[in-house]
Design a protein around this motif. Structure first.
Motif, PDB file in Angstrom:
ATOM      1  N   GLY A   1      10.347   7.142  12.887  1.00 52.75           N
ATOM      2  CA  GLY A   1      10.528   5.810  12.866  1.00 52.75           C
ATOM      3  C   GLY A   1       9.766   4.825  12.591  1.00 52.75           C
ATOM      4  N   ALA A   2       8.302   5.164  12.629  1.00 49.42           N
ATOM      5  CA  ALA A   2       7.083   4.369  12.645  1.00 49.42           C
ATOM      6  C   ALA A   2       6.791   3.767  11.238  1.00 49.42           C
ATOM      7  N   PHE A   3       7.336   4.834  10.593  1.00 48.07           N
ATOM      8  CA  PHE A   3       6.903   4.701   8.842  1.00 48.07           C
ATOM      9  C   PHE A   3       7.936   4.312   8.166  1.00 48.07           C
ATOM     10  N   THR A   4       7.465   3.821   7.013  1.00 41.80           N
ATOM     11  CA  THR A   4       8.527   3.758   5.894  1.00 41.80           C
ATOM     12  C   THR A   4       8.172   5.014   4.688  1.00 41.80           C
ATOM     13  N   PHE A   5       9.125   5.848   4.421  1.00 42.23           N
ATOM     14  CA  PHE A   5       8.983   6.917   3.634  1.00 42.23           C
ATOM     15  C   PHE A   5       9.514   6.885   2.407  1.00 42.23           C
ATOM     16  N   ALA A   6       9.016   7.311   1.470  1.00 38.04           N
ATOM     17  CA  ALA A   6       9.682   7.364  -0.038  1.00 38.04           C
ATOM     18  C   ALA A   6       9.697   8.738  -0.637  1.00 38.04           C
ATOM     19  N   GLU A   7      10.588   9.493  -1.355  1.00 37.99           N
ATOM     20  CA  GLU A   7      10.436  10.601  -1.594  1.00 37.99           C
ATOM     21  C   GLU A   7       9.301  10.833  -2.967  1.00 37.99           C
ATOM     22  N   THR A   8       8.929   9.858  -3.596  1.00 38.26           N
ATOM     23  CA  THR A   8       7.846  10.110  -4.526  1.00 38.26           C
ATOM     24  C   THR A   8       7.196   8.552  -4.646  1.00 38.26           C
ATOM     25  N   VAL A   9       6.066   8.647  -5.269  1.00 38.09           N
ATOM     26  CA  VAL A   9       5.066   7.170  -5.549  1.00 38.09           C
ATOM     27  C   VAL A   9       6.086   6.361  -6.236  1.00 38.09           C
TER      28      VAL A   9
ATOM     29  N   PRO B   1       3.112  -4.312   3.572  1.00 36.59           N
ATOM     30  CA  PRO B   1       3.963  -2.965   3.786  1.00 36.59           C
ATOM     31  C   PRO B   1       3.137  -1.859   3.151  1.00 36.59           C
ATOM     32  N   LEU B   2       3.181  -0.731   4.090  1.00 37.05           N
ATOM     33  CA  LEU B   2       2.657   0.743   3.880  1.00 37.05           C
ATOM     34  C   LEU B   2       3.601   1.421   3.802  1.00 37.05           C
ATOM     35  N   VAL B   3       3.666   2.320   2.870  1.00 36.33           N
ATOM     36  CA  VAL B   3       4.865   3.359   2.528  1.00 36.33           C
ATOM     37  C   VAL B   3       4.077   4.743   2.496  1.00 36.33           C
ATOM     38  N   LEU B   4       4.601   5.618   2.926  1.00 33.21           N
ATOM     39  CA  LEU B   4       4.319   6.901   2.770  1.00 33.21           C
ATOM     40  C   LEU B   4       5.024   7.890   1.801  1.00 33.21           C
TER      41      LEU B   4
ATOM     42  N   THR C   1       0.973  -1.122   0.140  1.00 31.13           N
ATOM     43  CA  THR C   1      -0.048  -0.197  -0.001  1.00 31.13           C
ATOM     44  C   THR C   1       0.925   1.454  -0.159  1.00 31.13           C
ATOM     45  N   VAL C   2       0.567   2.217  -0.935  1.00 31.48           N
ATOM     46  CA  VAL C   2       1.391   3.468  -0.983  1.00 31.48           C
ATOM     47  C   VAL C   2       0.282   4.490  -0.680  1.00 31.48           C
ATOM     48  N   ALA C   3       0.616   5.238   0.352  1.00 37.54           N
ATOM     49  CA  ALA C   3      -0.253   6.574   0.648  1.00 37.54           C
ATOM     50  C   ALA C   3       0.461   7.588   0.085  1.00 37.54           C
ATOM     51  N   ASP C   4      -0.077   8.091  -0.987  1.00 35.60           N
ATOM     52  CA  ASP C   4       0.588   9.513  -1.488  1.00 35.60           C
ATOM     53  C   ASP C   4       0.139  10.662  -0.846  1.00 35.60           C
TER      54      ASP C   4
END
Length: 117
Positions: free
Chosen positions: A103-111, A81-84, A50-53
């Protein structure tokens, strides 16, 4: 829809990814039920990611943070997995930093970067 209303669009892909695009403001006044429902459905979908944009999220407060923390927990419980994804607005990024929840989340710069996770 005004610029600060919460707007949630769910985009499932053919390869088991659910992209949830969040726009506007995520606070106690905007009503978070649409996002909570989308995140719960994604966690239970049996998908691979799941990607939350959050790139269109203008503002979030503790209500929004609570919704995302609950979603992270439900995703962890179901093994999805959930990525913001961002880029995050300064105020949104700061919410994670100040609350100590980064630290509770996985972050990505873009979708696109999130899809590679």
């Amino acid at each position: 829809m005004t610029a600060d209303e919460l707007h949630v669009v769910v985009e499932p892909t053919d390869d088991g990814v659910v992209v949830i695009r969040v726009r506007g403001t995520l606070d106690g006044w905007s009503g978070r039920s649409e996002l909570v429902e989308a995140l719960e459905d994604a966690a239970g979908s049996g998908g691979r990611l799941t990607v939350a944009d959050l790139s269109g999220l203008l503002f979030a407060d503790s209500t929004g943070l609570h919704a995302l923390l609950n979603a992270q927990q439900s995703h962890a419980e179901t093994g999805v997995p959930l990525v913001l994804a961002g880029p995050l607005a300064t105020g949104v990024r700061r919410l994670f930093e100040v609350s100590g929840t980064s630290g509770a989340f996985t972050f990505a710069e873009t979708v696109d970067a999130a899809l590679a996770c």
